[in-house]
Design a protein around this motif. Structure first.
Motif, PDB file in Angstrom:
ATOM      1  N   ASN A   9       1.085  -0.763  -0.075  1.00  0.00           N
ATOM      2  CA  ASN A   9       0.080  -0.025   0.132  1.00  0.00           C
ATOM      3  C   ASN A   9       1.060   1.489  -0.362  1.00  0.00           C
ATOM      4  O   ASN A   9       1.155   1.166   1.070  1.00  0.00           O
ATOM      5  CB  ASN A   9      -0.769   0.040   1.125  1.00  0.00           C
ATOM      6  CG  ASN A   9      -2.011   0.946   1.513  1.00  0.00           C
ATOM      7  OD1 ASN A   9      -1.994   2.309   0.720  1.00  0.00           O
ATOM      8  ND2 ASN A   9      -2.485   0.976   2.358  1.00  0.00           N
ATOM      9  N   THR A  10       0.883   1.636  -1.060  1.00  0.00           N
ATOM     10  CA  THR A  10       2.296   2.862  -0.989  1.00  0.00           C
ATOM     11  C   THR A  10       1.474   4.035  -0.412  1.00  0.00           C
ATOM     12  O   THR A  10       2.166   5.173  -0.378  1.00  0.00           O
ATOM     13  CB  THR A  10       2.372   3.184  -2.488  1.00  0.00           C
ATOM     14  OG1 THR A  10       0.411   3.331  -2.696  1.00  0.00           O
ATOM     15  CG2 THR A  10       2.892   2.249  -3.556  1.00  0.00           C
ATOM     16  N   GLU A  11      -0.131   4.198   0.243  1.00  0.00           N
ATOM     17  CA  GLU A  11       0.192   5.110   0.986  1.00  0.00           C
ATOM     18  C   GLU A  11       0.185   5.395   2.603  1.00  0.00           C
ATOM     19  O   GLU A  11       0.646   5.868   2.816  1.00  0.00           O
ATOM     20  CB  GLU A  11      -1.622   6.078   1.118  1.00  0.00           C
ATOM     21  CG  GLU A  11      -1.708   6.443  -0.614  1.00  0.00           C
ATOM     22  CD  GLU A  11      -3.019   6.664  -1.031  1.00  0.00           C
ATOM     23  OE1 GLU A  11      -3.740   6.664   0.088  1.00  0.00           O
ATOM     24  OE2 GLU A  11      -3.512   7.224  -1.891  1.00  0.00           O
ATOM     25  N   VAL A  12       0.780   3.878   3.072  1.00  0.00           N
ATOM     26  CA  VAL A  12       1.463   3.594   4.254  1.00  0.00           C
ATOM     27  C   VAL A  12       2.977   3.826   4.459  1.00  0.00           C
ATOM     28  O   VAL A  12       3.821   3.583   3.747  1.00  0.00           O
ATOM     29  CB  VAL A  12       0.921   2.688   4.815  1.00  0.00           C
ATOM     30  CG1 VAL A  12       1.295   2.081   6.006  1.00  0.00           C
ATOM     31  CG2 VAL A  12      -0.682   2.045   4.023  1.00  0.00           C
ATOM     32  N   PHE A  13       2.921   5.062   5.194  1.00  0.00           N
ATOM     33  CA  PHE A  13       4.358   5.893   5.317  1.00  0.00           C
ATOM     34  C   PHE A  13       4.882   4.402   6.342  1.00  0.00           C
ATOM     35  O   PHE A  13       6.150   4.652   5.671  1.00  0.00           O
ATOM     36  CB  PHE A  13       3.412   7.234   6.423  1.00  0.00           C
ATOM     37  CG  PHE A  13       5.468   7.564   6.732  1.00  0.00           C
ATOM     38  CD1 PHE A  13       6.259   7.686   6.020  1.00  0.00           C
ATOM     39  CD2 PHE A  13       5.553   7.009   7.747  1.00  0.00           C
ATOM     40  CE1 PHE A  13       7.625   8.188   6.165  1.00  0.00           C
ATOM     41  CE2 PHE A  13       7.158   7.956   8.242  1.00  0.00           C
ATOM     42  CZ  PHE A  13       8.662   8.265   7.515  1.00  0.00           C
ATOM     43  N   SER A  62      -0.323  10.024   4.675  1.00  0.00           N
ATOM     44  CA  SER A  62       0.034   8.987   3.389  1.00  0.00           C
ATOM     45  C   SER A  62       1.522  10.756   3.533  1.00  0.00           C
ATOM     46  O   SER A  62       1.157  11.586   4.155  1.00  0.00           O
ATOM     47  CB  SER A  62      -0.284   8.465   2.810  1.00  0.00           C
ATOM     48  OG  SER A  62      -0.421  10.596   1.881  1.00  0.00           O
ATOM     49  N   GLU A  63       2.798  10.441   3.148  1.00  0.00           N
ATOM     50  CA  GLU A  63       3.658  11.177   3.072  1.00  0.00           C
ATOM     51  C   GLU A  63       2.811  12.081   1.807  1.00  0.00           C
ATOM     52  O   GLU A  63       3.119  13.566   2.063  1.00  0.00           O
ATOM     53  CB  GLU A  63       4.911  10.568   2.273  1.00  0.00           C
ATOM     54  CG  GLU A  63       5.270   9.876   3.226  1.00  0.00           C
ATOM     55  CD  GLU A  63       6.239   8.756   2.411  1.00  0.00           C
ATOM     56  OE1 GLU A  63       8.097  10.021   1.925  1.00  0.00           O
ATOM     57  OE2 GLU A  63       6.739   7.950   2.169  1.00  0.00           O
ATOM     58  N   MET A 770       3.068  11.125  10.661  1.00  0.00           N
ATOM     59  CA  MET A 770       2.901  10.022   9.471  1.00  0.00           C
ATOM     60  C   MET A 770       2.701   8.575   9.978  1.00  0.00           C
ATOM     61  O   MET A 770       1.786   7.422  10.043  1.00  0.00           O
ATOM     62  CB  MET A 770       4.262  10.199   8.808  1.00  0.00           C
ATOM     63  CG  MET A 770       3.868  11.470   7.611  1.00  0.00           C
ATOM     64  SD  MET A 770       5.126  11.843   5.992  1.00  0.00           S
ATOM     65  CE  MET A 770       6.740  12.324   7.358  1.00  0.00           C
TER      66      MET A 770
END
Length: 956
Positions: A9-13, A62-63, A770
């Protein structure tokens, strides 16, 4: 661990911050011998201090979400043209320095240069800084920076107190004169530091000072806080006659044009280098300077970079006179400073390199000429300018400063409103012609007088006796890199000599070298965060106030405490601040006699140094054979000193890397005997989300935001060390004399700025924001997992000194290297050999001599952990190959430089391959130490701490 999924999941820092993936867990659990994470944690942390509920913090964002959020908050800050001065000035950071140092992980993720062979780049940059400071101040010796001007002034006061003459000590000379021209924040900090030590501050006019008996030292401000430039030469001469030492707090840019204080014969010159290209950042971080005479070289606080030689006799740099470090002197130390502001000192030094002497003269003259022009124009408007000699600050009489303030703020301008009828205006290098005209127009509107055409003022307002005549920055380094191309290459040349986190894991126990995420760092370069003066009205800093208030609440939740002060700008300052709140608490209860501070023998050396600075007497308690606090010995000493017990200082988990099961019993024992418990937060990375200082029974803790909360170490600084306190200590949190902070019964200032190094706090705010509740807790769990994984991987090769009752380490462990002495191998040999494998050594010989303390952090991948373990195992095999009679071996000769390996002569009984490429992975990413082992003793015998001509080095 439910948030770490195989499907990214690219949104989980947290998936970016934590190096271990879900697919790694089964292998790691099997290696350690547990079924799951809960089993590991339950075998590591005592059940009675486990948190029963998750942290009450929002889930992570997210970042991209954070960067959008922090951008919106930045718009709440109002960036006015600010002419407040008082030691802070807008400056212009050259883009080549901003991009290649401030924004470069090769510079900001490096550690303190204890391992000199892989730190020659930043050591050279710091030597440049020291040289620049010595040249501009006219002093013989400078350190590698301190925290801010006010703490540097306080260090000068205490150093001069320590070096009093034998007669003065016999006579009880306790008085320290402070000029009324000194900055208000400095005076407040002097009050904080002087009281516990019994130093009596006498504040007054230096021209009326009578040099009476009982004085040991004095502090002057140059120029004065409102801009007047005084000639202190006579004062200094009279002080000398009366055996009184003198310190001067000086504006470093003014010293380009003004006579350096060293020419008067002063003993110490301090100040800040903030205006040498460092953003205001709402107060910090900035690099202070401390320059003194050769005679005080063994008393100077902080770190000094010195020139020495390596094994082959080549020039080498290293931290000099390390015997002054607190871990050796402990309660005999005269300062608790254990850090510097390295990243900021590097930037300031590069500012000097980039501009050179001619560039600095241009900048200083521009600032001075603009100030003269402003003075001339205000006189035309019928206003009285009262400074007879000035550099960049004029002091103006006005009938109604409130009316002027309204006009100025309408035009987005801040002035320093001294009283109802006086203002001061401090100009800086960023003032343009348009800025000046707008500033003059405000006074014109105030006077209701038409503004006339302005022209330059060629009148000399600096007396000839105060005009600088001595040359400065004549060394080649300050006269070679004035184009961006040349400076870019010079910075890169130095960077290549340094091993930082962008190359490999730095597994330093107690120092937590984790990921400093780019998204946390990016906002530091934004003007809306960088260009805010620390003393602007609060409504101009709403973005900062929002971040700082929220960060305080976040830290309250994480620690379980009632309140937080962000003012301390290093871990050692946090220790001191925590003890001073305890001191104030006891005093408020009529128990000022409570002055005994109990400290375990394993504690970091700053602990006893901080206690002594806070006016306490240190009583050391033993540790048992398992490395835990000896409870029987502690109980005996608590009962012996119960009437005067002030505090216990304890690190948790312990410095030995263990969650001691007796901690609640220990803190309860202290409370029953009237004391308070201070918890050193160095190992907080093993607590967040799983336990907390309040649960273990502490009353105050400091947190190293540059460790647990992701502010980068910057090669040895910046650090941030806020304190979190229980309800009873909340009223005593520190204030500031310009912008009120702290509790209702606040102690005086701990650092110069109201919120310390506020700019750096953006990083920790982003880290918590984050990661959120799950990410923070998972980070702690993985830190513990990684440490125990390394412990098992090294089993049978290295003995781990201490473990918990169920055989587990906390987030770090100590391996014993003393048995290898039978092979003639010292722990230092292992540290140097690790460089050949591409790694920075773990913490060496602390807290136990002859050992290494390893802390991998949560940010490292399984492959990196394995590389490190493979390197350690390979070194262990190399140890078995040597003997005490064999001094020509791969360990004793480490590190191996490129020059050695490519030499036509190879007089070693092992191959070049084994020397430089001992494992296959090294071929892919080789780091070459730029020098061989440094000769520490030679450097201390021949102390050279500036960019001396090569002849001086050759003579030594």
């Amino acid at each position: 661990m439910d948030f770490i999924k195989l499907a990214m999941n690219t949104e989980v820092f947290a998936q970016r911050h934590i190096g271990i993936s879900e697919k790694d867990l089964h292998h790691m659990f099997k290696t350690i011998g547990v079924e799951n994470m809960e089993q590991l944690i339950s075998e590591t942390i005592p059940d009675d201090i486990r948190l029963k509920e998750p942290l009450k913090l929002p889930e992570g964002i997210s970042e991209h979400g954070f960067l959008s959020h922090i951008q919106q908050l930045s718009q709440k800050n109002k960036v006015f043209k600010t002419y407040i001065g008082l030691g802070y000035h807008e400056s212009l950071t050259p883009s080549v320095i901003k991009r290649n140092i401030l924004e470069n992980p090769g510079w900001y993720t490096a550690y303190t240069p204890y391992q000199a062979e892989i730190a020659q780049g930043r050591l050279e940059a710091l030597l440049n800084f020291q040289t620049m400071v010595c040249d501009l101040t006219g002093m013989a010796l400078a350190n590698a920076s301190l925290l801010d001007e006010s703490t540097a002034a306080a260090e000068a006061m205490t150093m001069l107190f320590d070096v009093r003459s034998r007669q003065q000590k016999k006579d009880g000379a306790l008085k320290f004169f402070v000029s009324e021209e000194v900055m208000p924040q400095t005076l407040s900090l002097l009050q904080t530091r002087s009281t516990p030590l019994g130093i009596e501050l006498v504040i007054g006019n230096h021209e009326e000072f009578d040099f009476s008996e009982g004085f040991y030292g004095a502090l002057l401000q140059y120029p004065g806080k409102h801009g007047q430039v005084h000639d202190y030469a006579d004062f200094v001469q009279k002080a000398k006659v009366n055996d009184i030492t003198v310190a001067v707090a000086a504006d470093i840019l003014s010293l380009v044009l003004l006579t350096p204080p060293g020419e008067w014969g002063v003993d110490v010159v301090v100040g800040t280098t903030q205006r040498f290209g460092i953003p205001l950042g709402y107060g910090g971080p900035h690099a202070a300077f401390f320059a003194t005479k050769e005679a005080y070289k063994r008393s100077i606080p902080g770190r000094i970079i010195g020139v020495t030689r390596d094994t082959d006799g080549n020039r080498a740099l290293r931290m000099a006179l390390q015997t002054r470090e607190q871990h050796i002197k402990r309660d005999k130390a005269t300062s608790n400073i254990c850090t510097a502001q390295v990243l900021l000192a590097v930037m300031a030094g590069m500012y000097g390199v980039y501009h050179g002497p001619d560039g600095l003269k241009f900048i200083a003259n521009k600032v001075h000429d603009t100030s003269k022009l402003l003075s001339k124009e205000l006189k035309k408007l019928g206003l009285e300018q009262t400074n007879t000699a000035f550099f960049d600050t004029i002091k103006v009489k006005v009938p109604d400063s409130r009316k002027l303030k309204a006009i100025a703020e309408k035009n987005n301008i801040n002035l320093n409103y001294i009283d109802a009828e006086t203002v001061s205006v401090s100009l800086n290098e960023a003032v343009s012609q348009n800025d000046l005209e707008l500033l003059i127009s405000c006074f014109s509107e105030f006077q209701n007088t038409e503004q006339k055409n302005s022209s330059a003022d060629n009148t000399d307002v600096i007396p000839s006796s105060l005009q600088r005549k001595a040359p400065f920055l004549e060394h080649e380094v300050f006269n070679s890199y004035h184009s961006e191309t040349e400076l870019m290459r010079y910075i890169k040349k130095l960077e290549r000599k340094d091993l930082a986190l962008n190359h490999s894991m730095i597994s330093l126990g107690s120092c937590t070298m984790k990921l400093n995420a780019a998204s946390e760092m990016l906002p530091l370069s934004w003007a809306n965060w960088g260009n805010i003066h620390p003393f602007v009205p609060l409504d101009q800093a709403e973005g900062y106030q929002s971040v700082l208030n929220e960060l305080e609440k976040q830290l309250n939740v994480i620690t379980g405490f009632a309140a937080t002060s962000l003012q301390p700008n290093s871990g050692a300052q946090g220790e001191y601040a925590g003890l001073m709140t305890i001191r104030a608490y006891h005093k408020s209860r009529g128990e000022e006699h409570r002055n005994i501070c109990i400290i375990p023998a394993s504690a970091h050396g700053t602990n006893p140094a901080s206690a002594v600075m806070a006016g306490m007497k240190v009583v050391v308690t033993k540790t048992d054979e398992k490395g835990n606090i000896d409870v029987a010995d502690l109980k005996e000493k608590v009962q012996l000193h119960s009437e005067n017990l002030a505090a216990l200082m304890v690190t948790y988990p312990s410095t030995h890397g263990v969650f001691e099961s007796s901690i609640v019993h220990i803190t309860d024992l202290i409370h029953k005997n009237g004391g308070q418990v201070y918890m050193d937060g160095a190992n907080m990375n093993a607590q967040v989300g799983l336990t907390n200082p309040a649960v273990i029974g502490a009353d105050v803790c400091h947190l190293n935001l540059h460790k647990t909360f992701a502010i980068p170490h910057g090669g040895g600084g910046p650090g941030v060390g806020p304190i979190c306190v229980a309800e009873q200590l909340k009223p005593f949190l520190p204030t500031n004399p310009v912008i009120e902070t702290g509790g209702e019964k606040a102690i005086t200032a701990i650092s110069a700025a109201p919120w310390g190094s506020a700019l750096a706090c953006l990083i920790s705010y982003g880290y918590i924001k984050m990661l959120g509740t799950k990410g923070l807790t998972a980070s702690t769990e993985i830190a513990i997992l990684n440490a125990n994984y390394i412990k098992e991987k090294l089993k049978g090769k290295f003995d781990v000194l201490y473990a918990g009752e169920k055989g587990r380490a906390a987030h770090e462990m100590i391996i014993d290297c003393r048995p290898f002495k039978v092979n003639g191998v010292e722990v230092t040999d292992i540290a140097k050999r690790l460089m050949d494998y591409g790694f920075h050594a773990p913490t060496v010989s602390f807290p136990v001599a002859g050992t290494m303390m390893i802390e991998p952090t949560e940010s490292e991948s399984l492959s990196e952990l394995d590389r490190f373990c493979n390197a350690m195992i390979a070194i262990r095999e190399e140890i078995d190959e040597v003997s005490t009679e064999d001094h020509n071996n791969v360990l004793k000769n480490a590190p191996h430089t490129l020059e050695m390996v490519t030499s036509d002569n190879w007089d070693y009984p092992y191959s070049r391959q084994k020397a430089a490429f001992p494992l296959a992975y090294v071929h892919e990413n080789k780091f070459w130490p730029s020098i061989r082992r440094t000769d520490e003793a030679f450097g201390d015998r021949n102390l050279i701490c500036t960019c001396a001509p090569i002849e001086a080095y050759a003579e030594a």
